[in-house]
Design an enzyme around this catalytic site. Structure first.
Site, PDB file in Angstrom:
ATOM      1  N   SER A 141      43.354  38.789  40.836  1.00 26.37           N
ATOM      2  CA  SER A 141      43.388  38.683  42.297  1.00 26.37           C
ATOM      3  C   SER A 141      42.863  37.314  42.688  1.00 26.37           C
ATOM      4  O   SER A 141      42.095  36.694  41.936  1.00 26.37           O
ATOM      5  CB  SER A 141      42.509  39.764  42.929  1.00 26.37           C
ATOM      6  OG  SER A 141      42.249  39.494  44.297  1.00 26.37           O
ATOM      7  N   TYR A 154      34.533  44.184  43.989  1.00 26.12           N
ATOM      8  CA  TYR A 154      35.940  43.942  43.650  1.00 26.12           C
ATOM      9  C   TYR A 154      36.115  42.555  43.041  1.00 26.12           C
ATOM     10  O   TYR A 154      36.802  42.389  42.026  1.00 26.12           O
ATOM     11  CB  TYR A 154      36.800  44.099  44.901  1.00 26.12           C
ATOM     12  CG  TYR A 154      38.272  43.912  44.653  1.00 26.12           C
ATOM     13  CD1 TYR A 154      39.017  44.884  43.988  1.00 26.12           C
ATOM     14  CD2 TYR A 154      38.934  42.765  45.093  1.00 26.12           C
ATOM     15  CE1 TYR A 154      40.365  44.717  43.753  1.00 26.12           C
ATOM     16  CE2 TYR A 154      40.284  42.593  44.865  1.00 26.12           C
ATOM     17  CZ  TYR A 154      41.001  43.572  44.200  1.00 26.12           C
ATOM     18  OH  TYR A 154      42.346  43.392  43.969  1.00 26.12           O
TER      19      TYR A 154
END
Length: 257
Positions: A141, A154
């Site tokens: 990501s 995250y």
């Protein structure tokens, strides 16, 4: 170009969102796609839909955070046919700073997003080595490389995915195993729609537009666009590509000011 004919591809989290788009694209390119998903019923339904189009797919119920399950399922597949490709796509999100992230939150993110990738790598690499090589693609990501608000756990997990990618690419050069990762920015998946409905009831359209415009290109990515890059990276045409992170971000990483 980009044919996966006669290839066997394993895709974790392949029953929805980005994983589903990758599974569909790989099947259309000729691969026998094995969909490994926590929701076994949904995985088999997706596989059935793919088979109805004349392509090859099989669904499997797998909790990637459970190493024994990952080893057993991947071992059963390897006993039936050579494995050529692993896409580590399964993952979950979390919103919070270090202060608002509980220990349970942190452990859950680590267990699925980090240990889940490790478990599948651990399970598949011996088979790829035995077959004379293969391809691994991890889903990272932009959060792995940038400071994003309220994405503490995250971001930690995706940073780990990025660095695991580099380690595997380095360690298995001699075994002809390529390993890369994709770092998407926001992608329009059912998760986004569910998040907006839960967090901003009655304001979904307004917030969707706001989130879309955080990408300089002015919109979110479609899952099929991630799938197209995944297809290239797992094809023979990308045979000279390993140890790379590909931002698929609409300019988010370099063009935001």
């Amino acid at each position: 170009m980009f044919s996966l004919q006669y290839k066997t591809a394993l895709i974790t989290g392949g029953a929805s969102g980005i994983g589903l788009a990758i599974a569909q694209g790989f099947a259309q390119a000729g691969a026998h796609v094995h969909i490994l998903d926590l929701n076994g019923g949904q995985a088999e339904q997706v596989a059935s839909d793919i088979r109805r189009l004349g392509n090859k797919a099989t669904g499997h119920a797998v909790d990637v955070s459970n190493q024994q399950q990952a080893v057993e399922v991947i071992g059963r597949i390897a006993a039936q046919e050579p494995i050529h490709i692993l896409v580590n796509n399964a993952g979950v999100s979390h919103i919070g700073t270090v202060e608002t992230t509980t220990e349970a939150d942190f452990d859950r993110i680590f267990r699925i997003n980090v240990k889940g990738v490790y478990n599948c790598l651990y399970a598949v690499i011996p088979h790829l080595k035995a077959n004379g090589g293969g391809v691994i693609l991890n889903m990272a990501s932009v959060a792995a490389s940038l400071g994003l608000s309220e994405r503490f756990a995250y971001s930690m997990s995706k940073g780990a995915v990025l660095t695991m990618t580099l380690s595997v690419a380095k360690d298995y050069l001699a075994d002809k195993i390529r390993c890369n990762c994709i770092s998407p920015a926001r992608v329009h998946t059912p998760f986004v729609d569910g998040f907006l409905a839960k967090s901003y009831p009655g304001q979904e359209a307004e917030m969707f537009e706001k989130l879309s415009k955080t990408q300089p290109i002015g919109r979110m990515a479609e899952p099929s666009e991630v799938g197209a890059l995944a297809l290239y990276l797992c094809s023979d045409e990308a045979g000279f590509v390993t140890g790379c992170d590909y931002p698929l971000d609409g300019g988010f990483t370099r063009l935001n000011t």
